[in-house]
Design a protein around this motif. Structure first.
Motif, PDB file in Angstrom:
ATOM      1  N   ASP A 129       1.981  -1.376  -7.760  1.00 17.49           N
ATOM      2  CA  ASP A 129       2.225  -0.021  -7.256  1.00 17.49           C
ATOM      3  C   ASP A 129       1.039   0.482  -6.432  1.00 17.49           C
ATOM      4  N   ALA A 130      -0.170   0.220  -6.898  1.00 14.88           N
ATOM      5  CA  ALA A 130      -1.354   0.663  -6.151  1.00 14.88           C
ATOM      6  C   ALA A 130      -1.432  -0.036  -4.809  1.00 14.88           C
ATOM      7  N   ALA A 131      -1.108  -1.317  -4.779  1.00  7.12           N
ATOM      8  CA  ALA A 131      -1.139  -2.057  -3.523  1.00  7.12           C
ATOM      9  C   ALA A 131      -0.080  -1.525  -2.563  1.00  7.12           C
ATOM     10  N   LEU A 132       1.094  -1.209  -3.075  1.00  9.34           N
ATOM     11  CA  LEU A 132       2.156  -0.662  -2.230  1.00  9.34           C
ATOM     12  C   LEU A 132       1.780   0.696  -1.653  1.00  9.34           C
ATOM     13  N   LEU A 133       1.171   1.525  -2.449  1.00 11.53           N
ATOM     14  CA  LEU A 133       0.862   2.876  -2.009  1.00 11.53           C
ATOM     15  C   LEU A 133      -0.354   2.938  -1.091  1.00 11.53           C
ATOM     16  N   THR A 134      -1.240   2.002  -1.168  1.00 11.58           N
ATOM     17  CA  THR A 134      -2.457   2.068  -0.351  1.00 11.58           C
ATOM     18  C   THR A 134      -2.368   1.259   0.938  1.00 11.58           C
ATOM     19  N   ASP A 135      -1.481   0.309   1.058  1.00 11.31           N
ATOM     20  CA  ASP A 135      -1.377  -0.509   2.265  1.00 11.31           C
ATOM     21  C   ASP A 135      -0.397   0.116   3.250  1.00 11.31           C
ATOM     22  N   ASP A 136      -0.654  -0.172   4.546  1.00  9.02           N
ATOM     23  CA  ASP A 136       0.282   0.206   5.602  1.00  9.02           C
ATOM     24  C   ASP A 136       1.175  -0.991   5.844  1.00  9.02           C
ATOM     25  N   LEU A 137       2.442  -0.865   5.489  1.00  9.02           N
ATOM     26  CA  LEU A 137       3.374  -1.973   5.609  1.00  9.02           C
ATOM     27  C   LEU A 137       4.602  -1.540   6.391  1.00  9.02           C
ATOM     28  N   PRO A 138       5.201  -2.483   7.111  1.00  9.11           N
ATOM     29  CA  PRO A 138       6.465  -2.168   7.769  1.00  9.11           C
ATOM     30  C   PRO A 138       7.581  -2.078   6.730  1.00  9.11           C
ATOM     31  N   PRO A 139       8.647  -1.358   6.970  1.00  9.56           N
ATOM     32  CA  PRO A 139       9.738  -1.218   5.993  1.00  9.56           C
ATOM     33  C   PRO A 139      10.412  -2.537   5.638  1.00  9.56           C
ATOM     34  N   ALA A 140      10.381  -3.515   6.484  1.00 13.80           N
ATOM     35  CA  ALA A 140      11.020  -4.799   6.190  1.00 13.80           C
ATOM     36  C   ALA A 140      10.272  -5.548   5.081  1.00 13.80           C
ATOM     37  N   ALA A 141       9.013  -5.268   4.885  1.00 15.61           N
ATOM     38  CA  ALA A 141       8.225  -5.958   3.861  1.00 15.61           C
ATOM     39  C   ALA A 141       8.701  -5.592   2.464  1.00 15.61           C
ATOM     40  N   PHE A 142       9.237  -4.381   2.301  1.00 22.06           N
ATOM     41  CA  PHE A 142       9.694  -3.960   0.976  1.00 22.06           C
ATOM     42  C   PHE A 142      10.951  -4.704   0.530  1.00 22.06           C
ATOM     43  N   THR A 143      11.730  -5.248   1.459  1.00 24.81           N
ATOM     44  CA  THR A 143      12.949  -5.972   1.103  1.00 24.81           C
ATOM     45  C   THR A 143      12.709  -7.467   0.918  1.00 24.81           C
ATOM     46  N   ASP A 144      11.516  -7.952   1.191  1.00 33.43           N
ATOM     47  CA  ASP A 144      11.196  -9.378   1.075  1.00 33.43           C
ATOM     48  C   ASP A 144      11.108  -9.758  -0.407  1.00 33.43           C
ATOM     49  N   PRO A 145      11.837 -10.850  -0.865  1.00 36.20           N
ATOM     50  CA  PRO A 145      11.805 -11.228  -2.284  1.00 36.20           C
ATOM     51  C   PRO A 145      10.433 -11.714  -2.765  1.00 36.20           C
ATOM     52  N   GLY A 146       9.611 -12.255  -1.909  1.00 29.98           N
ATOM     53  CA  GLY A 146       8.302 -12.754  -2.333  1.00 29.98           C
ATOM     54  C   GLY A 146       7.187 -11.741  -2.181  1.00 29.98           C
TER      55      GLY A 146
END
Length: 143
Positions: free
Chosen positions: A111-128
């Motif tokens: 959760d901390a990594a998700l909230l602190t990184d700038d990621l494109p929306p497609a990265a959240f749907t990636d299974p790995g």
């Protein structure tokens, strides 16, 4: 059966004592008077100092519980049987608590990594993605 055995043992001991006494008394007649008196006094002292055998006490009752023989030792036996069970339960509870804490810590890292990184929306749907975050967080922690 113990009563018969102890009575037989006492009778054998009594018979042996009588034979020894008769043998000592028979040999005493050939000795001079002063030596005979010293032997008599020595025998009396030996009898006075003899060890008195401790009174026999009955053995503990042997009980069977489910095919296994146990000694009826009272509440110490019961406590001794319960202590390993209590230790097992405490160990299992401790293992459960530690595993729960580890699982919560892993989820918090993700959760901390998700909230602190700038990621494109497609990265959240990636299974790995969760695995990537775990390895990336592990690499960051080792630096």
């Amino acid at each position: 059966m113990n009563v018969t055995l102890s009575q037989t043992s006492a009778a054998v001991e009594e018979q042996f004592a009588r034979r020894v006494t008769a043998r000592l008394s028979a040999g005493n007649a050939d000795l001079p008077h002063d030596i005979g008196e010293r032997l008599r006094v020595a025998r009396q002292q030996a009898v006075a100092r003899r060890k008195i055998a401790p009174a026999l006490r009955p053995a503990q009752v042997v009980m069977t519980s489910g095919g296994a023989a146990t000694l009826g030792g009272g509440w110490w036996t019961r406590v001794g049987a319960v202590v390993p069970l209590i230790a097992l339960v405490i160990g299992l509870i401790t293992i459960s608590i530690v595993q729960d804490e580890n699982r919560v810590n892993d989820m918090a890292e993700v959760d901390a990594a998700l909230l602190t990184d700038d990621l494109p929306p497609a990265a959240f749907t990636d299974p790995g993605f969760a695995q990537f975050l775990k390895t990336d967080a592990g690499d960051t922690a080792s630096r």
